[in-house]
Design an enzyme around this catalytic site. Sequence first.
Site, PDB file in Angstrom:
ATOM      1  N   LYS A  62     -33.461 -46.923 -20.005  1.00 22.32           N
ATOM      2  CA  LYS A  62     -33.898 -45.689 -19.732  1.00 22.32           C
ATOM      3  C   LYS A  62     -32.791 -44.708 -20.024  1.00 22.32           C
ATOM      4  CE  LYS A  62     -32.891 -43.597 -16.116  1.00 22.32           C
ATOM      5  NZ  LYS A  62     -31.872 -42.668 -15.832  1.00 22.32           N
ATOM      6  N   LYS A 110     -22.799 -38.003 -18.608  1.00 24.08           N
ATOM      7  CA  LYS A 110     -23.161 -39.493 -18.369  1.00 24.08           C
ATOM      8  C   LYS A 110     -23.903 -40.191 -19.593  1.00 24.08           C
ATOM      9  CE  LYS A 110     -24.545 -42.876 -15.663  1.00 24.08           C
ATOM     10  NZ  LYS A 110     -25.567 -42.549 -14.315  1.00 24.08           N
ATOM     11  N   SER A 136     -29.875 -39.571 -13.207  1.00 23.49           N
ATOM     12  CA  SER A 136     -29.451 -39.267 -14.623  1.00 23.49           C
ATOM     13  C   SER A 136     -30.813 -38.748 -15.264  1.00 23.49           C
ATOM     14  CB  SER A 136     -29.049 -40.880 -15.221  1.00 23.49           C
ATOM     15  OG  SER A 136     -27.705 -41.299 -14.460  1.00 23.49           O
TER      16      SER A 136
END
Length: 303
Positions: free
Chosen positions: A238, A170, A96
């Site tokens: 994150k 995502k 990601s």
Amino acid sequence: MPTSHVAFLGIGLMGAPMTRNLLDAGFPMTLWNRTASKCEPFRGQADIAASPAKAVADADIVITMLENGDVVEDVLIRQGAMDALKSGAVLVDMSSVQPSLARRHGSLATERGAGYLDAPVSGGTRGAEAGTLSIMAGGAATDLEQAAPALSALGKVTHIGPVGAGQLAKLANQAIVGVTIGAVSEALLLAARGGADPEAVREALMGGFAGSRILEQHGQRMIDRDFAPGAPARIQLKDLRMILDEARAEGLTLPLAQQAHNGYLSLVANGHADVDHSGLLLELEHVNGARLGGGRSGAGGKD
């Protein structure tokens, strides 16, 4: 029997079961991980390379599953994996990372005569183990066609759009996950504080409009107080930071994502970086001085 040689970079919580599924599907593989010992369970079934560049040199498909964009940049660029790609190979970044970074890496791969897909996943370690990950792929259809046999051993692939689109999908996924974990935490704590059995509340809600996989899986984790990391809180933080960065770049304000980010920021700052992201409940308990408890005995429980 598959003939495409797969290089897999990043044998961690997600990468290890993904590697197992690719090996079980018959793919010849070369593995690399920064901590080399994590490759040892696969010795004798796959080659183990001393560097990322050596791992990818003869690979037809290169898969990276690394912690964040900085690590991907280090492995691909500073450690030379990008320069070592052979012409005609396809690089599939399943980490990601920022959509802008995916686009830059896609351009660099094209300059090497290689294909590129950004293909982050959802489903966590359970999905990785079961081979049922949801794979969100951005890139050219021809590159996806080449990588599809390997990706199908890992889960279900959806072609989202051009390079960078997979990472946008995502981010959308992680926005829903982060916000919903917060909502489930608040709902169960509210019910328990008022004297309801949180396990019974979860069961009742599962049959209604509030039902979701997060309520099903992470709601149960909260009740059981099982916060062993499937997806660590620091990774959720994150991802939420990337969501807010992307939103700012597009001139958007996302108040729910911002609130979820702040909760995870506090959770990590309070020493819980490596608990599962369902452990956001711990921060809510800290703020309220209340405890959900465990199982039926925790109904209405207080510190």
